[in-house]
Design a protein around this motif. Structure first.
Motif, PDB file in Angstrom:
ATOM      1  N   ASN A 144      10.764  -1.201   4.304  1.00  0.00           N
ATOM      2  CA  ASN A 144      10.105  -2.513   4.258  1.00  0.00           C
ATOM      3  C   ASN A 144       8.725  -2.499   4.913  1.00  0.00           C
ATOM      4  O   ASN A 144       8.247  -3.531   5.346  1.00  0.00           O
ATOM      5  CB  ASN A 144      10.992  -3.564   4.919  1.00  0.00           C
ATOM      6  N   LEU A 145       8.110  -1.340   5.014  1.00  0.00           N
ATOM      7  CA  LEU A 145       6.792  -1.294   5.661  1.00  0.00           C
ATOM      8  C   LEU A 145       5.790  -2.034   4.768  1.00  0.00           C
ATOM      9  O   LEU A 145       5.440  -1.577   3.683  1.00  0.00           O
ATOM     10  CB  LEU A 145       6.355   0.155   5.883  1.00  0.00           C
ATOM     11  N   LEU A 146       5.386  -3.211   5.251  1.00  0.00           N
ATOM     12  CA  LEU A 146       4.468  -4.027   4.450  1.00  0.00           C
ATOM     13  C   LEU A 146       3.028  -3.678   4.786  1.00  0.00           C
ATOM     14  O   LEU A 146       2.759  -2.891   5.687  1.00  0.00           O
ATOM     15  CB  LEU A 146       4.736  -5.511   4.699  1.00  0.00           C
ATOM     16  N   ALA A 188       0.809  -1.225   0.000  1.00  0.00           N
ATOM     17  CA  ALA A 188       0.000   0.000   0.000  1.00  0.00           C
ATOM     18  C   ALA A 188       0.847   1.282   0.000  1.00  0.00           C
ATOM     19  O   ALA A 188       0.494   2.261  -0.671  1.00  0.00           O
ATOM     20  CB  ALA A 188      -0.921   0.007   1.220  1.00  0.00           C
ATOM     21  N   VAL A 189       1.984   1.260   0.735  1.00  0.00           N
ATOM     22  CA  VAL A 189       2.710   2.524   0.958  1.00  0.00           C
ATOM     23  C   VAL A 189       3.082   3.274  -0.329  1.00  0.00           C
ATOM     24  O   VAL A 189       2.782   4.461  -0.462  1.00  0.00           O
ATOM     25  CB  VAL A 189       3.947   2.297   1.862  1.00  0.00           C
ATOM     26  N   ILE A 218      -1.615  -1.961  13.150  1.00  0.00           N
ATOM     27  CA  ILE A 218      -1.636  -0.716  12.357  1.00  0.00           C
ATOM     28  C   ILE A 218      -0.404   0.108  12.686  1.00  0.00           C
ATOM     29  O   ILE A 218      -0.083   0.326  13.863  1.00  0.00           O
ATOM     30  CB  ILE A 218      -2.878   0.155  12.660  1.00  0.00           C
ATOM     31  N   LYS A 219       0.289   0.548  11.644  1.00  0.00           N
ATOM     32  CA  LYS A 219       1.421   1.459  11.839  1.00  0.00           C
ATOM     33  C   LYS A 219       1.078   2.788  11.208  1.00  0.00           C
ATOM     34  O   LYS A 219       0.470   2.848  10.134  1.00  0.00           O
ATOM     35  CB  LYS A 219       2.669   0.882  11.188  1.00  0.00           C
ATOM     36  N   VAL A 277      -1.075   2.143   7.885  1.00  0.00           N
ATOM     37  CA  VAL A 277      -1.159   0.912   7.089  1.00  0.00           C
ATOM     38  C   VAL A 277      -1.406  -0.274   8.029  1.00  0.00           C
ATOM     39  O   VAL A 277      -0.838  -0.330   9.123  1.00  0.00           O
ATOM     40  CB  VAL A 277       0.168   0.710   6.310  1.00  0.00           C
ATOM     41  N   ILE A 278      -2.256  -1.208   7.593  1.00  0.00           N
ATOM     42  CA  ILE A 278      -2.485  -2.422   8.387  1.00  0.00           C
ATOM     43  C   ILE A 278      -1.635  -3.551   7.818  1.00  0.00           C
ATOM     44  O   ILE A 278      -1.660  -3.811   6.609  1.00  0.00           O
ATOM     45  CB  ILE A 278      -3.962  -2.875   8.337  1.00  0.00           C
TER      46      ILE A 278
END
Ligand code: F6R
Length: 611
Positions: free
Chosen positions: A61-63, A13-14, A42-43, A36-37
């Motif tokens: 690497n934020l998935l 998503a990011v 959630i972050k 983002v979930i």
């Protein structure tokens, strides 16, 4: 102005959220954030300033394949990290982004605090997250959102994600635009199609009072009574290329140079009938109201800013060529004033974005009073376009520069076409309509000629670069152009400028004139040419410097003006279409030479969707 982006699908998503926020930058903003979930957690990241600052904060690497993002333009609470969206519930398990204004937020906040909720920001938006938290205890996420938005007074476009139902985004709308892009096994949500065009050309517009529950492979839209509504999928014709700078340094310059094409687009397929049909020609978008138009006795034009100045020129044209009494009102005034109107009044809304809150409210007010509401709008499918009974799209394409340029000349072109329709329904002869339409077709070539003078205009700007004030003067059709020229230079170069009708100068503003306070005269060889010359004499006699916009071949002007920019000759009513071009270029070059951000002037927003 605030912007919303959301993503749900199979991709990370990011990058899509960041790309969307970048596309919405043109709207103007002061901070940005996203949530983002991933695997049920959630972050969230927030940053004051540009989207690029936000991007730096996010780990590579934020998935996560579900997320919401926002650019904020402060209304309640200053631009700061804590006021930046997304906002959270106390448990931080519900995240929301919101556009619009919650008018009863103070009252709701007090009630929620009594129930133990703790608020982190000064915003009105945060109440939405806490309200949902209250309701979700005994309900699904969608039901909780429905219950929460029913408590809100004001406007909202809202997107919500929650840990409780981590495979969904819920979006709801009342008065703040929301569009859902339909991709392959993915949905992109945005407050404006610019954030969507890169991914899909199929979109669904959400209407006021509707709520959508979106998962990776399903979309369900209902109203607040939970009845299913079937909004059609619409095809966008805005490509990503159209939204980019096309080799110019700035969007504003690109858009100024696009005007020969955008005016041609506004006229394409529309002028011919006034040249060839001698029996009551009309325009496609006005066909359904032909009979009503014949009966109208009064016109009120409602709009804001640059669109308002286009309206002033419309007033001159409608009265002179169609003989219909016309008034032009700032939409923000019209909506609160007691105007006298009925079904013989046509209220025309002019708006580039089609989302300006004041103009929309004025349209609703006019509708309630029984007037015929019409629109001259650029953005297809926008709220005002949908709420007016009939109208014409100006077809100038996306305007990204915050200051309006090409949208203005397209609005003028459309107003001229409407003058021909209304005029021919009344006393205008076929010969006159033919003459105007034929000359109108020549305008794009004349604009091209002026654009070739940009170097010459740059030189003039260099000469006046230290100036702190300007007086812009013009008469009749070019008085509104003086206002528009002054607005443009204020917005883009932060130089104080005032627009006046030349004849009014001696009633006050002339007191300001000295060697450091130059005047810009719009003085084409038209019916009031000589009167304008007298005004120039008065300024010259007081030692004021003069820049003149004059008709090609005018030698007299050289003795009066310090600098002259020549424009091609045309019919008097059509001169605004060409006299505005050098003024746009002047404002642009002043801004650039002063090192300013001409595409995003300070404190301004492209689409003013709050009151
Ligand atoms: C000035 C400018 C604004 C808009 C005004 C109305 O350069 O862009 O003054 O003209 O905010 O916006 P629309 O036309 O979108 O209703």
């Amino acid at each position: 102005m605030c912007g919303i982006v959301g993503y749900i699908g199979k991709r990370k998503a990011v990058p899509i959220l960041i790309e969307g926020l970048n596309r919405l930058e043109y709207r103007g903003y002061d901070s940005a954030g996203l949530s983002v979930i991933n695997k049920g957690k959630i972050k969230s990241f927030k940053s004051v300033g540009r989207v690029s600052e936000l991007e730096k904060k996010i780990k590579d690497n934020l998935l996560g394949q579900i997320g919401i993002a926002h650019t904020r333009w402060a209304t309640h609470g200053k631009p700061s990290q804590k006021n930046c969206h997304p906002h959270y519930s106390c448990e931080k398990d519900i995240h929301i982004v919101h556009n619009g204004i919650i008018e009863n937020y103070d009252e709701l906040k007090k009630q929620l605090i009594k129930k133990g909720h703790q608020f982190k920001s000064d915003t009105d938006s945060e109440v939405i997250a806490h309200l949902i938290e209250e309701f979700i205890k005994k309900a699904t996420l969608k039901t909780a959102v429905v219950k929460a938005v029913k408590m809100l007074q004001g406007t909202y476009g809202v997107a919500v994600i929650s840990k409780k139902e981590p495979h969904k985004i819920i979006v709801a709308r009342n008065g703040s635009p929301l569009v859902i892009g339909v991709g392959k096994e993915e949905f992109i949500i945005a407050s404006d199609v610019s954030a969507i065009v890169r991914y899909t050309d199929e979109v669904i517009y959400l209407n006021d009072g509707e709520i959508a529950e979106i998962s990776e492979d399903n979309l369900e839209i209902t109203n607040l009574k939970r009845e299913i509504v079937n909004n059609p999928i619409k095809k966008l014709d805005w490509t990503i290329e159209k939204s980019q700078k096309g080799g110019f340094d700035h969007f504003m310059l690109k858009e100024i140079f696009e005007q020969p094409e955008s005016i041609r687009n506004a006229l394409r397929g529309r002028t011919e009938k006034f040249i060839s049909e001698d029996f009551l020609p009309t325009l496609g978008g006005l066909e359904s109201v032909t009979k009503k138009l014949r009966k109208i006795k009064k016109i009120i034009i409602i709009s804001c800013g640059t669109s308002y100045y286009a309206g002033l020129i419309g007033e001159y044209m409608f009265e002179e060529y169609a003989g219909i009494p016309t008034e032009v009102e700032y939409a923000s005034e019209f909506r609160y004033r007691k105007s006298v109107l009925d079904e013989t009044t046509a209220v025309i809304a002019i708006s580039q974005s089609g989302e300006t809150a004041d103009t929309l409210a004025a349209v609703r007010e006019a509708k309630n009073k029984g007037a015929l509401t019409l629109g001259i709008i650029n953005v297809v499918g926008s709220t005002i376009a949908r709420q007016t009974e009939a109208g014409t799209y100006t077809l100038s394409g996306p305007e990204i520069g915050v200051a309006s340029t090409k949208a203005f000349t397209s609005q003028l072109s459309t107003l001229i076409l409407w003058t021909l329709v209304l005029g021919r329904q009344r006393n205008m002869s076929f010969a006159m309509s033919k003459k105007i339409a034929q000359e109108l077709n020549k305008i794009p070539t004349k604009v091209e000629k002026i654009l070739k003078k940009s170097r010459e205009i740059k030189k003039i700007v260099k000469k006046y670069i230290t100036v702190k004030d300007f007086l812009y003067l013009g008469r009749k059709y070019n008085f509104p152009i003086a206002l528009e020229g002054a607005l443009k230079i204020k917005e883009i170069s932060y130089i104080h400028a005032e627009g006046y009708p030349t004849g009014e100068m001696k009633h006050g503003p002339i007191a300001l004139i000295d060697k450091d306070f130059p005047a810009l005269f719009i003085v084409p060889q038209d019916s009031i040419y000589e009167k304008n010359l007298s005004g120039m004499q008065e300024i010259k006699a007081r030692g004021g410097k003069i820049i003149a916009l004059a008709t090609e071949g005018d030698k007299k002007i050289i003795n009066l003006a310090d600098d002259v920019i020549y424009i091609p000759k045309t019919l008097e009513m059509l001169t605004p279409l060409i006299s505005v071009i050098p003024l746009q270029l002047l404002a642009y070059y002043f801004g650039v030479m002063k090192g300013l951000d001409v595409d995003k002037p300070r404190n301004l927003a492209k689409s003013v969707t709050v009151e």
